[in-house]
Design an enzyme around this catalytic site. Structure first.
Site, short mmCIF file in Angstrom:
data_model
loop_
_atom_site.label_atom_id
_atom_site.label_comp_id
_atom_site.label_asym_id
_atom_site.label_seq_id
_atom_site.Cartn_x
_atom_site.Cartn_y
_atom_site.Cartn_z
CE LYS A 11 17.93 -8.22 -4.83
NZ LYS A 11 17.82 -8.54 -3.09
CE1 TYR A 51 23.73 -8.83 -2.95
CE2 TYR A 51 23.78 -10.56 -4.55
CZ TYR A 51 23.06 -9.52 -3.96
OH TYR A 51 21.89 -9.30 -4.41
CG PHE A 59 22.14 -13.15 5.13
CD1 PHE A 59 22.68 -12.44 3.78
CD2 PHE A 59 22.34 -12.35 6.16
CE1 PHE A 59 23.15 -11.24 3.77
CE2 PHE A 59 22.91 -11.17 6.05
CZ PHE A 59 23.21 -10.58 4.69
NE ARG A 87 19.91 2.91 -0.96
CZ ARG A 87 19.89 1.69 -0.83
NH1 ARG A 87 20.12 0.75 -1.95
NH2 ARG A 87 19.59 0.77 0.11
CB THR A 93 15.93 -3.76 3.09
OG1 THR A 93 17.00 -2.87 2.51
CG2 THR A 93 16.58 -5.21 2.60
NE ARG A 104 14.49 -3.89 -2.29
CZ ARG A 104 15.63 -3.31 -1.73
NH1 ARG A 104 15.41 -2.17 -1.02
NH2 ARG A 104 16.57 -3.57 -2.27
CG ASN A 114 15.00 -7.28 -1.48
OD1 ASN A 114 15.43 -7.86 -2.54
ND2 ASN A 114 15.51 -6.77 -0.46
CG HIS A 117 21.38 -4.54 -5.71
ND1 HIS A 117 21.82 -4.77 -4.36
CD2 HIS A 117 22.18 -4.12 -6.38
CE1 HIS A 117 23.01 -3.78 -4.57
NE2 HIS A 117 23.19 -3.30 -5.66
CD GLU A 128 26.51 -2.32 -6.23
OE1 GLU A 128 26.45 -2.66 -5.00
OE2 GLU A 128 25.66 -1.60 -7.16
#
Length: 141
Positions: A11, A51, A59, A87, A93, A104, A114, A117, A128
């Site tokens: 990100k 999203y 949010f 993950r 998260t 993270r 964070n 993704h 995705e």
């Protein structure tokens, strides 16, 4: 476990920290290989599509704004049990709740920013990946 592909985004906040090399090294050290990658700035339309499941959440606007605020690195990661492994490498998260040594915990600023993704299931990964990569762009590594 079988060889899987999963989708990952580094990100904008992690990109600003020049963390690409560190994050990719964490993936590779845990047996994940990069099968495709590109750096881009997401359009508002693409971020909203990605999203869409969060559209009704309070949010949503802030999330789309953040995800379009600067470059991101989009990746297809491949390896044994790639979805779950990614993950685990990412961590919780909320960076404050993420185990030390996870992406993270090291590079996340807060729940919204964070650092990364990762797909939450093989089905999400397929959806995705198709949103951001053409089939011919993904190599079998």
């Amino acid at each position: 476990m079988s060889i899987e592909q999963t989708f990952s985004i580094i990100k904008p906040n992690a990109m600003k920290k020049n963390a690409i090399g560190d994050i990719v090294s964490m993936f590779e050290a845990n047996g994940l290989k990069i099968a495709a990658a590109k750096i881009t700035v997401l359009t508002t339309a693409k971020a909203e599509e990605f999203y869409a499941e969060h559209k009704a959440r309070p949010f949503f606007g802030e999330l789309v704004s953040f995800m379009t605020s600067g470059p991101v690195m989009l990746m297809c990661l491949q390896g044994e049990g790639a979805v779950l492994k990614n993950r685990e490498i990412m961590g919780a998260t909320d960076p404050k709740k993420a185990n030390p040594g996870t992406v993270r915990a090291k590079f996340g600023d807060n729940v919204g920013e964070n650092a990364v993704h990762g797909s939450d299931s093989p089905e999400s990964a397929a959806r995705e990946l198709a949103l951001f990569f053409e089939k011919h762009e993904i190599c079998n590594v």
